[in-house]
Motif scaffolding. Structure first.
Motif, PDB file in Angstrom:
ATOM      1  N   LYS A  42       0.830  -1.204   0.000  1.00 50.85           N
ATOM      2  CA  LYS A  42       0.000   0.000   0.000  1.00 50.85           C
ATOM      3  C   LYS A  42       0.860   1.248   0.000  1.00 50.85           C
ATOM      4  O   LYS A  42       0.553   2.233  -0.670  1.00 50.85           O
ATOM      5  N   VAL A  43       1.934   1.232   0.751  1.00 52.76           N
ATOM      6  CA  VAL A  43       2.845   2.378   0.789  1.00 52.76           C
ATOM      7  C   VAL A  43       3.482   2.585  -0.577  1.00 52.76           C
ATOM      8  O   VAL A  43       3.593   3.714  -1.062  1.00 52.76           O
ATOM      9  N   THR A  44       3.883   1.513  -1.232  1.00 50.35           N
ATOM     10  CA  THR A  44       4.497   1.602  -2.555  1.00 50.35           C
ATOM     11  C   THR A  44       3.524   2.195  -3.568  1.00 50.35           C
ATOM     12  O   THR A  44       3.888   3.065  -4.358  1.00 50.35           O
ATOM     13  N   VAL A  45       2.284   1.730  -3.546  1.00 55.53           N
ATOM     14  CA  VAL A  45       1.264   2.232  -4.456  1.00 55.53           C
ATOM     15  C   VAL A  45       1.023   3.712  -4.209  1.00 55.53           C
ATOM     16  O   VAL A  45       0.994   4.521  -5.144  1.00 55.53           O
ATOM     17  N   GLY A  46       0.857   4.097  -2.965  1.00 49.64           N
ATOM     18  CA  GLY A  46       0.619   5.498  -2.624  1.00 49.64           C
ATOM     19  C   GLY A  46       1.770   6.399  -3.026  1.00 49.64           C
ATOM     20  O   GLY A  46       1.571   7.507  -3.528  1.00 49.64           O
ATOM     21  N   THR A  47       2.978   5.929  -2.851  1.00 50.44           N
ATOM     22  CA  THR A  47       4.160   6.710  -3.213  1.00 50.44           C
ATOM     23  C   THR A  47       4.228   6.926  -4.718  1.00 50.44           C
ATOM     24  O   THR A  47       4.507   8.034  -5.175  1.00 50.44           O
ATOM     25  N   GLU A  48       3.958   5.890  -5.489  1.00 53.85           N
ATOM     26  CA  GLU A  48       4.013   6.018  -6.944  1.00 53.85           C
ATOM     27  C   GLU A  48       2.962   7.000  -7.455  1.00 53.85           C
ATOM     28  O   GLU A  48       3.246   7.829  -8.322  1.00 53.85           O
ATOM     29  N   VAL A  49       1.766   6.940  -6.904  1.00 54.99           N
ATOM     30  CA  VAL A  49       0.698   7.855  -7.309  1.00 54.99           C
ATOM     31  C   VAL A  49       1.096   9.296  -6.994  1.00 54.99           C
ATOM     32  O   VAL A  49       0.990  10.186  -7.840  1.00 54.99           O
ATOM     33  N   LYS A  50       1.578   9.530  -5.792  1.00 57.44           N
ATOM     34  CA  LYS A  50       1.944  10.895  -5.395  1.00 57.44           C
ATOM     35  C   LYS A  50       3.124  11.423  -6.199  1.00 57.44           C
ATOM     36  O   LYS A  50       3.153  12.592  -6.586  1.00 57.44           O
ATOM     37  N   GLN A  51       4.118  10.586  -6.467  1.00 56.69           N
ATOM     38  CA  GLN A  51       5.275  11.025  -7.245  1.00 56.69           C
ATOM     39  C   GLN A  51       4.875  11.391  -8.676  1.00 56.69           C
ATOM     40  O   GLN A  51       5.336  12.398  -9.209  1.00 56.69           O
ATOM     41  N   ASN A  52       4.022  10.589  -9.300  1.00 57.08           N
ATOM     42  CA  ASN A  52       3.569  10.892 -10.654  1.00 57.08           C
ATOM     43  C   ASN A  52       2.792  12.199 -10.706  1.00 57.08           C
ATOM     44  O   ASN A  52       3.016  13.030 -11.578  1.00 57.08           O
ATOM     45  N   GLY A  53       1.876  12.372  -9.774  1.00 56.29           N
ATOM     46  CA  GLY A  53       1.085  13.598  -9.748  1.00 56.29           C
ATOM     47  C   GLY A  53       1.928  14.825  -9.478  1.00 56.29           C
ATOM     48  O   GLY A  53       1.775  15.864 -10.127  1.00 56.29           O
ATOM     49  N   GLN A  54       2.850  14.716  -8.541  1.00 53.67           N
ATOM     50  CA  GLN A  54       3.695  15.858  -8.197  1.00 53.67           C
ATOM     51  C   GLN A  54       4.636  16.215  -9.343  1.00 53.67           C
ATOM     52  O   GLN A  54       4.862  17.387  -9.627  1.00 53.67           O
ATOM     53  N   PHE A  55       5.176  15.205 -10.037  1.00 51.19           N
ATOM     54  CA  PHE A  55       6.048  15.464 -11.182  1.00 51.19           C
ATOM     55  C   PHE A  55       5.289  16.210 -12.281  1.00 51.19           C
ATOM     56  O   PHE A  55       5.779  17.203 -12.825  1.00 51.19           O
ATOM     57  N   ALA A  56       4.091  15.717 -12.619  1.00 54.27           N
ATOM     58  CA  ALA A  56       3.300  16.364 -13.667  1.00 54.27           C
ATOM     59  C   ALA A  56       2.946  17.789 -13.276  1.00 54.27           C
ATOM     60  O   ALA A  56       3.088  18.725 -14.082  1.00 54.27           O
ATOM     61  N   LEU A  57       2.509  17.990 -12.040  1.00 55.70           N
ATOM     62  CA  LEU A  57       2.119  19.316 -11.581  1.00 55.70           C
ATOM     63  C   LEU A  57       3.308  20.271 -11.566  1.00 55.70           C
ATOM     64  O   LEU A  57       3.212  21.406 -12.044  1.00 55.70           O
ATOM     65  N   ASN A  58       4.446  19.833 -11.052  1.00 56.45           N
ATOM     66  CA  ASN A  58       5.635  20.694 -11.002  1.00 56.45           C
ATOM     67  C   ASN A  58       6.135  21.048 -12.397  1.00 56.45           C
ATOM     68  O   ASN A  58       6.538  22.186 -12.650  1.00 56.45           O
ATOM     69  N   SER A 103       2.436  16.589 -22.505  1.00 55.50           N
ATOM     70  CA  SER A 103       3.074  17.852 -22.839  1.00 55.50           C
ATOM     71  C   SER A 103       3.617  17.698 -24.252  1.00 55.50           C
ATOM     72  O   SER A 103       4.552  16.924 -24.469  1.00 55.50           O
ATOM     73  N   ASN A 104       3.012  18.419 -25.222  1.00 53.69           N
ATOM     74  CA  ASN A 104       3.382  18.266 -26.633  1.00 53.69           C
ATOM     75  C   ASN A 104       3.382  16.789 -27.026  1.00 53.69           C
ATOM     76  O   ASN A 104       4.311  16.302 -27.641  1.00 53.69           O
ATOM     77  N   SER A 105       2.395  16.060 -26.623  1.00 54.14           N
ATOM     78  CA  SER A 105       2.134  14.646 -26.889  1.00 54.14           C
ATOM     79  C   SER A 105       3.032  13.674 -26.110  1.00 54.14           C
ATOM     80  O   SER A 105       2.870  12.472 -26.214  1.00 54.14           O
ATOM     81  N   ALA A 106       3.981  14.151 -25.325  1.00 60.34           N
ATOM     82  CA  ALA A 106       4.791  13.267 -24.473  1.00 60.34           C
ATOM     83  C   ALA A 106       4.095  13.109 -23.124  1.00 60.34           C
ATOM     84  O   ALA A 106       3.563  14.074 -22.572  1.00 60.34           O
ATOM     85  N   ARG A 107       4.105  11.897 -22.598  1.00 51.98           N
ATOM     86  CA  ARG A 107       3.439  11.630 -21.316  1.00 51.98           C
ATOM     87  C   ARG A 107       4.175  12.291 -20.158  1.00 51.98           C
ATOM     88  O   ARG A 107       5.390  12.202 -20.065  1.00 51.98           O
ATOM     89  N   LEU A 108       3.419  12.930 -19.276  1.00 54.72           N
ATOM     90  CA  LEU A 108       3.978  13.443 -18.023  1.00 54.72           C
ATOM     91  C   LEU A 108       3.712  12.492 -16.867  1.00 54.72           C
ATOM     92  O   LEU A 108       4.299  12.632 -15.805  1.00 54.72           O
ATOM     93  N   THR A 109       2.796  11.550 -17.061  1.00 55.99           N
ATOM     94  CA  THR A 109       2.498  10.545 -16.035  1.00 55.99           C
ATOM     95  C   THR A 109       2.804   9.167 -16.608  1.00 55.99           C
ATOM     96  O   THR A 109       2.704   8.951 -17.809  1.00 55.99           O
ATOM     97  N   SER A 110       3.172   8.242 -15.747  1.00 60.79           N
ATOM     98  CA  SER A 110       3.556   6.908 -16.211  1.00 60.79           C
ATOM     99  C   SER A 110       2.322   6.082 -16.584  1.00 60.79           C
ATOM    100  O   SER A 110       1.191   6.433 -16.251  1.00 60.79           O
TER     101      SER A 110
END
Length: 166
Positions: A42-58, A103-110
């Protein structure tokens, strides 16, 4: 000669009690081990979700802030003029159940996460004293089937970014 009537050893009842106690202790140990493994998943899943969202947002926040102007803005995307004069596009791509941010057709989320409830909004100051404000909001969750066993992590992300005025 005297006979010793006390026998050395355990009776069948004593052995059964000892085996029963050991069995219960084993079951408790296995249950604790499996619970720990599930918690780690559960921790691994939560971490991956948060990292993807934060990367895209930043990434979007930095590029929007440093853009010259907003060319167009819809609920599903925004087109900007970058500092080098080229167009920069951010969009919500909905491909079946697993959408993503591009972003210009490149994925920002995995591909391991699904983006839902994604949207953009732009507002300009009628007086022209403030720069355009771009608002971004999306929900992201684990996309793969393995998440069903470990628990699905969901996170909401939103921010408002204004273009810099130089």
């Amino acid at each position: 000669m005297t006979k010793n009537t006390k026998s050395k050893g355990f009776t069948l009842v004593e052995m059964a009690v000892a085996v029963g106690i050991m069995g219960m202790m084993s079951i408790a140990a296995v249950a604790l081990f499996l619970s720990t493994i599930r918690g780690g998943g559960k921790v691994t899943v939560g971490t991956e979700v948060k990292q993807n969202g934060q990367f895209a947002l930043n990434s979007m926040e930095q590029l929007i802030r440093n853009s010259l102007a907003v060319e167009s803005c819809t609920n599903s995307g925004v087109v900007l003029t970058a500092r080098d004069g080229q167009s920069l596009t951010f969009s919500c791509v909905n491909t079946g159940p697993a959408g993503y941010i591009a972003s210009n057709s490149a994925r920002l989320t995995s591909a391991n996460v699904a983006v839902t409830a994604c949207g953009f909004a732009c507002s300009t100051d009628p007086t022209g004293q403030r720069s355009t404000l771009v608002t971004i909001g999306f929900t992201i969750q684990q996309a793969d089937a393995a998440a069903e066993e470990e628990g699905t992590a969901v996170a909401d992300f939103s921010t408002s970014v204004s273009l810099r005025q130089y």
